[in-house]
Design a protein around this motif. Structure first.
Motif, PDB file in Angstrom:
ATOM      1  N   LEU A  81      46.194  63.899  56.552  1.00 56.54           N
ATOM      2  CA  LEU A  81      46.942  62.629  56.042  1.00 56.54           C
ATOM      3  C   LEU A  81      46.316  61.339  56.629  1.00 56.54           C
ATOM      4  O   LEU A  81      46.327  60.490  56.248  1.00 56.54           O
ATOM      5  N   GLY A  82      46.215  61.592  57.828  1.00 56.19           N
ATOM      6  CA  GLY A  82      45.742  60.313  58.800  1.00 56.19           C
ATOM      7  C   GLY A  82      44.328  59.939  58.288  1.00 56.19           C
ATOM      8  O   GLY A  82      43.718  58.889  58.266  1.00 56.19           O
ATOM      9  N   VAL A  83      43.366  60.999  58.037  1.00 59.71           N
ATOM     10  CA  VAL A  83      42.066  60.815  57.604  1.00 59.71           C
ATOM     11  C   VAL A  83      42.259  60.139  56.458  1.00 59.71           C
ATOM     12  O   VAL A  83      41.240  59.308  55.886  1.00 59.71           O
ATOM     13  N   GLY A  84      43.065  60.610  55.446  1.00 60.01           N
ATOM     14  CA  GLY A  84      43.370  60.027  54.238  1.00 60.01           C
ATOM     15  C   GLY A  84      43.747  58.681  53.927  1.00 60.01           C
ATOM     16  O   GLY A  84      43.075  57.816  53.391  1.00 60.01           O
ATOM     17  N   VAL A  85      44.377  58.301  55.383  1.00 59.14           N
ATOM     18  CA  VAL A  85      44.614  56.725  55.268  1.00 59.14           C
ATOM     19  C   VAL A  85      43.368  56.044  55.615  1.00 59.14           C
ATOM     20  O   VAL A  85      43.145  54.913  55.049  1.00 59.14           O
ATOM     21  N   ILE A  86      42.578  56.601  56.565  1.00 54.50           N
ATOM     22  CA  ILE A  86      41.291  55.980  56.906  1.00 54.50           C
ATOM     23  C   ILE A  86      40.449  55.959  55.808  1.00 54.50           C
ATOM     24  O   ILE A  86      39.841  54.805  55.315  1.00 54.50           O
ATOM     25  N   ILE A  87      40.236  56.980  54.943  1.00 59.92           N
ATOM     26  CA  ILE A  87      39.319  56.955  53.784  1.00 59.92           C
ATOM     27  C   ILE A  87      40.002  55.872  52.731  1.00 59.92           C
ATOM     28  O   ILE A  87      39.019  55.216  52.238  1.00 59.92           O
ATOM     29  N   PHE A  88      41.068  55.900  52.443  1.00 58.95           N
ATOM     30  CA  PHE A  88      41.635  55.046  51.652  1.00 58.95           C
ATOM     31  C   PHE A  88      41.507  53.642  51.876  1.00 58.95           C
ATOM     32  O   PHE A  88      41.114  52.883  51.104  1.00 58.95           O
ATOM     33  N   THR A  89      41.423  53.185  53.325  1.00 57.17           N
ATOM     34  CA  THR A  89      41.241  51.925  53.757  1.00 57.17           C
ATOM     35  C   THR A  89      39.775  51.527  53.452  1.00 57.17           C
ATOM     36  O   THR A  89      39.487  50.456  52.822  1.00 57.17           O
ATOM     37  N   ILE A  90      38.805  52.644  53.523  1.00 55.79           N
ATOM     38  CA  ILE A  90      37.456  52.230  53.249  1.00 55.79           C
ATOM     39  C   ILE A  90      37.226  52.124  51.800  1.00 55.79           C
ATOM     40  O   ILE A  90      36.384  50.989  51.427  1.00 55.79           O
ATOM     41  N   VAL A  91      37.849  52.744  50.900  1.00 53.41           N
ATOM     42  CA  VAL A  91      37.469  52.748  49.414  1.00 53.41           C
ATOM     43  C   VAL A  91      38.373  51.705  48.920  1.00 53.41           C
ATOM     44  O   VAL A  91      37.754  50.807  48.018  1.00 53.41           O
ATOM     45  N   ILE A  92      39.623  51.190  49.467  1.00 53.83           N
ATOM     46  CA  ILE A  92      40.137  49.913  48.884  1.00 53.83           C
ATOM     47  C   ILE A  92      39.263  48.700  49.472  1.00 53.83           C
ATOM     48  O   ILE A  92      39.028  47.772  48.777  1.00 53.83           O
ATOM     49  N   THR A  93      39.118  48.838  50.534  1.00 48.13           N
ATOM     50  CA  THR A  93      38.182  47.603  51.075  1.00 48.13           C
ATOM     51  C   THR A  93      36.796  47.342  50.031  1.00 48.13           C
ATOM     52  O   THR A  93      36.408  46.234  49.714  1.00 48.13           O
ATOM     53  N   ASN A  94      36.089  48.646  49.642  1.00 52.17           N
ATOM     54  CA  ASN A  94      34.801  48.719  49.032  1.00 52.17           C
ATOM     55  C   ASN A  94      35.299  48.093  47.641  1.00 52.17           C
ATOM     56  O   ASN A  94      34.599  47.303  47.192  1.00 52.17           O
ATOM     57  N   VAL A  95      36.379  48.552  46.823  1.00 51.43           N
ATOM     58  CA  VAL A  95      36.804  47.973  45.504  1.00 51.43           C
ATOM     59  C   VAL A  95      36.945  46.581  45.681  1.00 51.43           C
ATOM     60  O   VAL A  95      36.542  45.840  44.622  1.00 51.43           O
ATOM     61  N   TYR A  96      37.722  46.003  46.627  1.00 54.84           N
ATOM     62  CA  TYR A  96      37.973  44.764  46.777  1.00 54.84           C
ATOM     63  C   TYR A  96      36.743  43.802  46.833  1.00 54.84           C
ATOM     64  O   TYR A  96      36.569  42.690  46.262  1.00 54.84           O
ATOM     65  N   VAL A  97      35.830  44.252  47.694  1.00 55.48           N
ATOM     66  CA  VAL A  97      34.513  43.600  47.984  1.00 55.48           C
ATOM     67  C   VAL A  97      33.660  43.611  46.769  1.00 55.48           C
ATOM     68  O   VAL A  97      32.999  42.428  46.600  1.00 55.48           O
ATOM     69  N   ARG A  98      33.621  44.930  45.874  1.00 50.55           N
ATOM     70  CA  ARG A  98      32.826  44.854  44.934  1.00 50.55           C
ATOM     71  C   ARG A  98      33.344  43.781  43.875  1.00 50.55           C
ATOM     72  O   ARG A  98      32.604  43.118  43.306  1.00 50.55           O
ATOM     73  N   LYS A  99      34.739  43.560  43.548  1.00 43.19           N
ATOM     74  CA  LYS A  99      35.291  42.825  42.829  1.00 43.19           C
ATOM     75  C   LYS A  99      35.102  41.235  43.210  1.00 43.19           C
ATOM     76  O   LYS A  99      34.785  40.359  42.344  1.00 43.19           O
ATOM     77  N   ALA A 100      35.272  40.947  44.372  1.00 39.68           N
ATOM     78  CA  ALA A 100      34.871  39.822  44.984  1.00 39.68           C
ATOM     79  C   ALA A 100      33.544  39.313  44.733  1.00 39.68           C
ATOM     80  O   ALA A 100      33.180  38.045  44.331  1.00 39.68           O
ATOM     81  N   ASN A 101      32.484  39.978  45.058  1.00 44.46           N
ATOM     82  CA  ASN A 101      31.031  39.923  44.879  1.00 44.46           C
ATOM     83  C   ASN A 101      30.763  39.774  43.647  1.00 44.46           C
ATOM     84  O   ASN A 101      29.601  39.081  43.273  1.00 44.46           O
ATOM     85  N   THR A 102      31.495  40.333  42.602  1.00 40.44           N
ATOM     86  CA  THR A 102      30.925  40.114  41.125  1.00 40.44           C
ATOM     87  C   THR A 102      31.771  39.271  40.290  1.00 40.44           C
ATOM     88  O   THR A 102      31.478  37.951  40.031  1.00 40.44           O
ATOM     89  N   GLU A 103      32.950  39.553  39.879  1.00 39.87           N
ATOM     90  CA  GLU A 103      33.640  38.801  39.185  1.00 39.87           C
ATOM     91  C   GLU A 103      34.144  37.450  39.739  1.00 39.87           C
ATOM     92  O   GLU A 103      34.148  36.382  39.064  1.00 39.87           O
ATOM     93  N   PHE A 104      34.635  37.597  41.071  1.00 42.83           N
ATOM     94  CA  PHE A 104      35.234  36.284  41.604  1.00 42.83           C
ATOM     95  C   PHE A 104      34.229  35.227  41.949  1.00 42.83           C
ATOM     96  O   PHE A 104      34.190  34.133  41.802  1.00 42.83           O
TER      97      PHE A 104
END
Length: 105
Positions: A68-91
């Motif tokens: 679960l702890g590793v999952g939180v870390i992986i979730f953080t990496i994934v959600i950051t990647n999703v945000y950066v991709r959206k910011a670098n394209t659409e925004f």
């Protein structure tokens, strides 16, 4: 004086207001997801230590809390990647369009 004119044109552009609204909404949603993940894990640690300390299987030393702890870390990496991709394209595309329109006049 020229910069103030461009700033005024940007602020008057409806696409700018759409960009601000979309970016703010997206940021709030992503922040809420992160808060749920982090605080959910911390609340589990605080209120359900026994369950987190349960071994995954009788033969394995690893407990439920570790994945679960590793999952939180992986979730953080994934959600950051999703945000950066959206910011670098659409925004970024929306920002460039607003600036381009403001610079034309």
């Amino acid at each position: 004086m020229a910069n103030e004119d461009i700033v005024a044109r940007i602020e008057a552009n409806p696409k700018y207001h759409e960009l601000v609204r979309k970016r703010s909404t997206y940021s709030i949603i992503m922040s809420i997801l992160m808060i749920i993940a982090y605080y959910g894990y911390i609340l589990l640690i605080a209120f359900n230590k026994e369950w987190l300390g349960t071994p995954l299987t009788p033969d394995v030393v690893t407990t439920i809390g570790i994945p679960l702890g590793v999952g939180v870390i992986i979730f953080t990496i994934v959600i950051t990647n999703v945000y950066v991709r959206k910011a670098n394209t659409e925004f970024d595309d929306m920002s460039a369009e607003v600036i381009r329109e403001a610079s034309k006049k």
